[in-house]
Scaffold this active site. Sequence first.
Site, mmCIF file in Angstrom:
data_model
loop_
_atom_site.group_PDB
_atom_site.id
_atom_site.type_symbol
_atom_site.label_atom_id
_atom_site.label_comp_id
_atom_site.label_asym_id
_atom_site.label_seq_id
_atom_site.Cartn_x
_atom_site.Cartn_y
_atom_site.Cartn_z
ATOM 1 C CG HIS A 1 23.574 43.938 34.986
ATOM 2 N ND1 HIS A 1 24.817 43.331 35.059
ATOM 3 C CD2 HIS A 1 22.697 42.944 34.689
ATOM 4 C CE1 HIS A 1 24.683 42.024 34.824
ATOM 5 N NE2 HIS A 1 23.401 41.781 34.590
ATOM 6 N NE ARG B 1 21.949 42.150 38.473
ATOM 7 C CZ ARG B 1 23.193 41.678 38.464
ATOM 8 N NH1 ARG B 1 23.426 40.406 38.219
ATOM 9 N NH2 ARG B 1 24.217 42.491 38.675
ATOM 10 C CE1 TYR C 1 27.037 39.595 42.455
ATOM 11 C CE2 TYR C 1 25.268 41.049 41.724
ATOM 12 C CZ TYR C 1 26.066 39.949 41.519
ATOM 13 O OH TYR C 1 25.922 39.210 40.379
ATOM 14 C CG ASP D 1 22.284 37.921 41.457
ATOM 15 O OD1 ASP D 1 22.032 36.978 42.234
ATOM 16 O OD2 ASP D 1 23.263 37.919 40.683
ATOM 17 C CG HIS E 1 25.918 36.761 43.626
ATOM 18 N ND1 HIS E 1 27.224 36.425 43.846
ATOM 19 C CD2 HIS E 1 25.745 36.763 42.284
ATOM 20 C CE1 HIS E 1 27.836 36.235 42.695
ATOM 21 N NE2 HIS E 1 26.961 36.433 41.725
ATOM 22 C CD GLU F 1 20.461 36.058 38.935
ATOM 23 O OE1 GLU F 1 21.634 35.732 38.670
ATOM 24 O OE2 GLU F 1 19.920 37.082 38.463
ATOM 25 C CD GLU G 1 24.996 33.416 38.163
ATOM 26 O OE1 GLU G 1 26.061 33.874 38.601
ATOM 27 O OE2 GLU G 1 24.017 34.128 37.890
ATOM 28 N NE ARG H 1 19.663 34.274 35.505
ATOM 29 C CZ ARG H 1 20.937 34.622 35.525
ATOM 30 N NH1 ARG H 1 21.754 34.164 36.466
ATOM 31 N NH2 ARG H 1 21.433 35.402 34.598
ATOM 32 C CG HIS I 1 25.255 33.568 33.848
ATOM 33 N ND1 HIS I 1 25.117 34.580 34.771
ATOM 34 C CD2 HIS I 1 26.581 33.298 33.792
ATOM 35 C CE1 HIS I 1 26.309 34.914 35.250
ATOM 36 N NE2 HIS I 1 27.203 34.159 34.671
ATOM 37 C CG ASP J 1 31.522 36.532 33.980
ATOM 38 O OD1 ASP J 1 30.483 36.265 33.366
ATOM 39 O OD2 ASP J 1 31.592 36.527 35.222
ATOM 40 C CD GLU K 1 23.378 38.403 33.617
ATOM 41 O OE1 GLU K 1 23.864 39.179 34.456
ATOM 42 O OE2 GLU K 1 23.497 37.159 33.681
ATOM 43 C CD1 TRP L 1 31.427 38.433 46.436
ATOM 44 C CD2 TRP L 1 31.285 37.263 44.545
ATOM 45 N NE1 TRP L 1 31.341 39.339 45.416
ATOM 46 C CE2 TRP L 1 31.250 38.647 44.218
ATOM 47 C CE3 TRP L 1 31.188 36.363 43.498
ATOM 48 C CZ2 TRP L 1 31.140 39.125 42.904
ATOM 49 C CZ3 TRP L 1 31.084 36.819 42.202
ATOM 50 C CH2 TRP L 1 31.056 38.197 41.893
#
Length: 401
Positions: free
Chosen positions: A122, A147, A159, A209, A211, A235, A261, A282, A311, A315, A338, A401
């Site tokens: 990222h 990304r 984001y 992305d 999102h 994405e 994801e 993903r 993905h 997290d 990723e 979001w």
Amino acid sequence: MKIEAIKTIVTSPGQNFVTVRIVTECGLSGVGDGTLNGRELAVASYLDDHVIPCLLGRDPRRIEEIWQYLYRGAYWRRGPVTMAAIAAIDMALWDIKAKAAGMPLYQLLGGASRRHLMTYTHASGATIEDTVAAVSAKVSAGYPAVRAQCGIPGLGAMYGVHPLHSGDADAPKLPEEQVWSTSRYLQHVPQLFEALRAAVGWDVHLLHDVHHRLTPIEAARLGKDLEPYRLFWMEDAVPAEAQDSFRLIRQHTTTPLAVGEVFNAIWDARELISNQLIDYIRATSTHAGGVTGLRRIFEFAALHHVRTGCHGPVDISPISAGVNAHLGLWAPNAAIQEFADYSPEMHAMFPHAWTHHQGYIHPGDAPGHGVDFDETLAGEHPYEPAYLPVCRLEDGTLWNW
């Protein structure tokens, strides 16, 4: 061989993780990841109250039977909480099975299809100039795929997951609210990728992305506007559950599309894959039912020229990063994974055989999936309540979001 004990541990070395350890009567043990960002305690309760009591005394080698028992037997199938809990158990069982066989997981799956798997990292910034500098730094460090995300003029936080602002330190932590403007975004993003191609050239894979924030025709316009810059993928252009929307997007742009994801089972991706409405799936092991669930998705995708792009942000725990790498090394249609690197505390808590170097990951050759879990360190980092942000349009309307 029988399952003697199962333990659920929720810990927070800078990020909340849900980890399961299964111990067998012969001494073999395995660990799995059931992290569901912002809903960790729901998964922990599902495991402790509804799953673990049903598995004690069972044969851990009967992975498929246990997976079907947890999936079909609950009646209330799928969903992120259920599938994250199943994933944690499934990963731990495959870990035990591969350890018992004395081989790394990817060998048990059928062996490697490649030497290692490409990853993407990222890079982001508040402005186009900041993002160009961040991407250029990643490219200089040897990353083949990046990304790129950028702040939008006139808006606040860009984001991403940001520190929560609850005011009083003793007040409950609530989701951060961010503001979104589609018109500003659609104007700005093509300018970002024009600047990026001018700065880093054409040998670097660039990803972006969205999102889930656009309508189908807006996503089609963005895909068309980005065609000159040859993205690796665009994405999550629209909400993932709006699957017919991808047909409209596909009709208007050749920019490759990626989604998945938030998918929890092969049924979530079936139409998108079988109708070739996406180019990359993903889904990730943590949220799609572990090794067993994700392997089904990968094999189905391979029949329809859809490649994989798991993905893999911070997290999901290093356990899932390793499991995804095993699946990615094996799957003939794997393309990329990723990779948002973990903190030193996370690496210490989850010692692992997988290695990552200049944008490529290898799961290692340790028996099992090659990731362990230090429960002593985990005890030093208790759970911390946290949420993902929410998003509103400039007029206050709640948005994706």
